[in-house]
Design an enzyme around this catalytic site. Sequence first.
Site, short mmCIF file in Angstrom:
data_model
loop_
_atom_site.label_atom_id
_atom_site.label_comp_id
_atom_site.label_asym_id
_atom_site.label_seq_id
_atom_site.Cartn_x
_atom_site.Cartn_y
_atom_site.Cartn_z
N CYS A 563 1.03 -1.67 0.40
CA CYS A 563 0.21 -0.13 0.02
C CYS A 563 0.52 0.94 -0.03
CB CYS A 563 -0.72 0.10 0.90
SG CYS A 563 -2.17 1.55 1.40
N ASP A 565 0.70 3.38 1.96
CA ASP A 565 0.56 4.45 2.90
C ASP A 565 2.11 4.73 3.69
OD1 ASP A 565 0.14 4.25 6.02
OD2 ASP A 565 -1.74 4.05 5.66
N ARG A 567 2.35 4.39 6.62
CA ARG A 567 3.67 3.69 7.63
C ARG A 567 3.72 2.72 7.68
NH1 ARG A 567 -1.94 4.13 10.20
NH2 ARG A 567 -3.13 4.34 7.92
N HIS A 619 -1.94 -4.67 5.23
CA HIS A 619 -1.79 -3.93 6.84
C HIS A 619 -2.81 -3.18 6.95
CE1 HIS A 619 -2.34 0.65 5.91
NE2 HIS A 619 -2.40 0.24 4.92
N CYS A 622 -6.09 0.09 7.04
CA CYS A 622 -5.61 0.56 5.59
C CYS A 622 -6.66 1.94 4.86
CB CYS A 622 -5.98 -0.38 4.54
SG CYS A 622 -5.56 -0.03 2.72
#
Length: 740
Positions: A563, A565, A567, A619, A622
Amino acid sequence: MTPDKQPWHAHLAADIPASLVVFLVALPLCLGIALASGAPLLSGLFAGFVGGLVVGALSGSPLSVSGPAAGLTVVVAAGIAELGAYPAFILAVVLAGVMQFGFGLLRAGAVAHFVPVAVVHGMLAAIGCILVLKQVPHALGYDLDFEGDESFVGQSGGNTFTDIIAAVQHAELGAFIIFAAALAALLVWQKVGKKMVGSWMPPALVAVIVGAATNELFKLYAPGLHLSESTHLVTIPDLSGLYGILFALPFPDFSRLGDPAVWRVAATIALIASVESLLSVGASDKLDPFHRITPTDRELKAQGAGNIVSGLLGGLPITAVIVRSSANIDAGARTRMSTILHGVLLLLSVLVLAPILNHIPLSALAAVLIVMGLRLASVRVFHEQYQRGKGQFVPFLVTIAAILLTDLLVGVAIGVGVGIFYVIRSNFKSAIVVNHEDHEYLIRFAKDVLVPQQAGAAARLLDHPERRHGADRRHPGPVHRPRHRRRDRRLPAVGQGPQHHGGAASQRHQPQHPLQARGRRMNPARRLLLANKSWAQERRAIDPEFFQRLASGQQPEFLWISCSDSRVPETQLTVTDAGELFVHRNVANLVRADDTNVLCVIQYAIEALKVHHVIVCGHYGCGGVKAAMNGAPPGRLTHWLAPVADVYARNREQLDQLTEDERWAKLVEAQHGRAGPPPGRDRRHPQRLGQRRRLPLPARVGLLAARRPDPAAADAEPQGPADAAVSMGVFEDMLLHACP
C-alpha cells in the site's frame, strides 16, 4: 530445497567422488600430524576415521571435515611430555571431549559469531597461502617437515621461506617431474574430464594416479629418478587384520583420573579444539555454494563426542579442519555423506589398502594441495576484499600476515583485534554527521550517543553561530537540552527534557519520524535534501563502493507490492537494503487485471529482473479499504477501489453485524484471503505462504499468468475472467490469484 533436506542418497554421485579427494588429502595429513606430535602413526588415522564417521554423522555442518589438526601438534607433543605416557594423554583427550560436549549444552557456540567476516576471509586466504608455500618443498622432493605443517617455524629449525630456499637447492628431479605430471593431469582433467566421464572421476584422483604411475615408470625405465625412500611416499603401517587394529594402540589410563595435570591438558585441548572447530565451520559456511549455516552448539557436541570416541580408541584430538573442508567443497560435495565416506575410506586404508596407498608420492599430493591453495587465495578474493573498503581490507591483510608468520589461532586472534579496532573507529567516525546548505545545518546522530556532561556539551554544541539554524537526528529521539535556558530564542526546541542516569544522559532511538518532529524551523524540502546528503555520506564512509555497485545494475530477489500508506516502510519491515526489493505501491495494494501499470511492473520484475518471489503486503488500518467501505468520493478513487467495495457490498450482511473497527479489519482480511494475523505478529508484517486461511466469502477467482506456469500448478484452472483483482498472499509459483 538444499541438498541436506533431501534423502541421503540423492547426491551420492557428487559425494562419492568428493570423499575420494578428501581421503587422499586427509591420509598424509593424519600420518604427518601424528608423526610431528610424537604419537603413534596409527593414532592420526584413528582420529581421521572417527572424525569422518562419528563427527560427520552427528554434526550439523553439511561440508566441514574433522580430523587431527596441525594447530594442536604443539599441544599434543607438550601434553605427552608433561604427562609422561601416551595412555594418560588419551585420557585427557576423552575428558576434553566431555568438556566440549558441555560447551555445546551451555550454548557456547555463539562465540563464533563475534569473529569479523573479514577475519574469516583472511583465514581462508592465509590457509591457501600456507598450502602453496608449505607444499613447494614437497613438490621438489624436500620432505623434512611433516605433511600438514602450518606453523611458520618448521621442525627442521628453519622457517617457511628458508625451507623453500633449501628445497630449491636440494631439489630431486624425479619428484619435480612427478609433481609436474600430476599438476598437468589435474588441470587438463578439470577442462575435459567431466565431459568425458562425468563427475565420477575427480581431477585430484586422476592427478594422484598419474603421479603414482609416473613413479612406477621411473622404477622400470629410469631408476635414478624413482622415489623409493619412505620419506617421499605415503607410509601406512601394515597391520595384521582387525585384531591387530584393536590392540595396536593403548587404552586410556583411567587410574590417573584424579591427576590435576591430566585435567589441565584436557582443558587446554578442549578450548583450543573448540575455537578452531568453530572457526573452521564458519569458514566452510562461507565457501558453501548453498549458503547453509552450521548450528555451532550442535557442532561442539559432535566434536565432543568425536574426541570421546577417539580418545577411547587411542586416537589424537579432533577438530574441524579447514584444509580438508575446502578440499571437500572444491571437489563438489553436496552433503555430509562425503565426510562420512571419507572416514570409511580411512578405516579401509588401515585394514586392507595400505600396500596400495604406500605407492603414492607426496609430490603428487602436493600438486592437488597447491591448486586448492591457489583457489583459496586467488586474486579475485583479494580484489573483492579491497572493494569493500579499508575497514575490511586491512583486517583481511593483517590476518593473512599474522597467520603466515605465527600459526592459525594466534593469527586469527590478531586479526580479530584489528577488526574490532576498525569497527570501533567506524562507529566513532559515523556517530555524528553534519551537513549544511547555505546557513542551514543538519546534525544527525547515527548511533546512540553518551554525553557524560550533558549541560556543558549541549551548550557548546548549540552555541556555535552556524549551528543555531537547525538540528536533527537520523533516528529521532530526544536530543537533550541543558537544564538552564539559553537567551538566544532563535534556537529550535529539538527535544524533550533531559533524562539523568547517574550524571549521564543516554540518547535512545524513539519511534518518531524525523520529518514529524516538532519545533523545526528549517524548510522541510531543504531538510529532506540535507538528510539525503547525510545518508550518502554515511554510506560512503561505511562502504566506499556502495553506490558504484548500485550503478552497475540491480538483481532483486523479491517483487514487493504494498500500500502507498506511509506507515508501511518495506525496507524496515523486511530488514533489506537498496537493491534487494523491487517495489510497487498503490492505494490499498490492489493487483487489478485492468491496471496496465501494475501488470507492467510484474512482467518487468519477472521477465527482466528474474525475481523469484512476488510478495503482496497488506496492513490493518488501511485508508483505502476504509474509503471503499464508507463510500469514496466520486472520481478515479471510486473506480480504483471498486473491487474492494464490491466485496463489501456482497458480504455486507455479515460485516454490518460487527463494530466499525472490526468490520474494517475483517474487510482487510477478506481482501488478503486470510482470517487474521497470527498471535503476537505485527499487523503490518507480510504474511507467509501457508499461514493464511481463506474466508468463506463468495468470490470469483482468476489466474493471471505472470511467468511460465509452474509444473506443480499445471492442474490449476481459471474460474472466470480476471477482470478485477485484489491480491492474496505470497505467490511462489508466480501465479497471481485474483479476487473481485
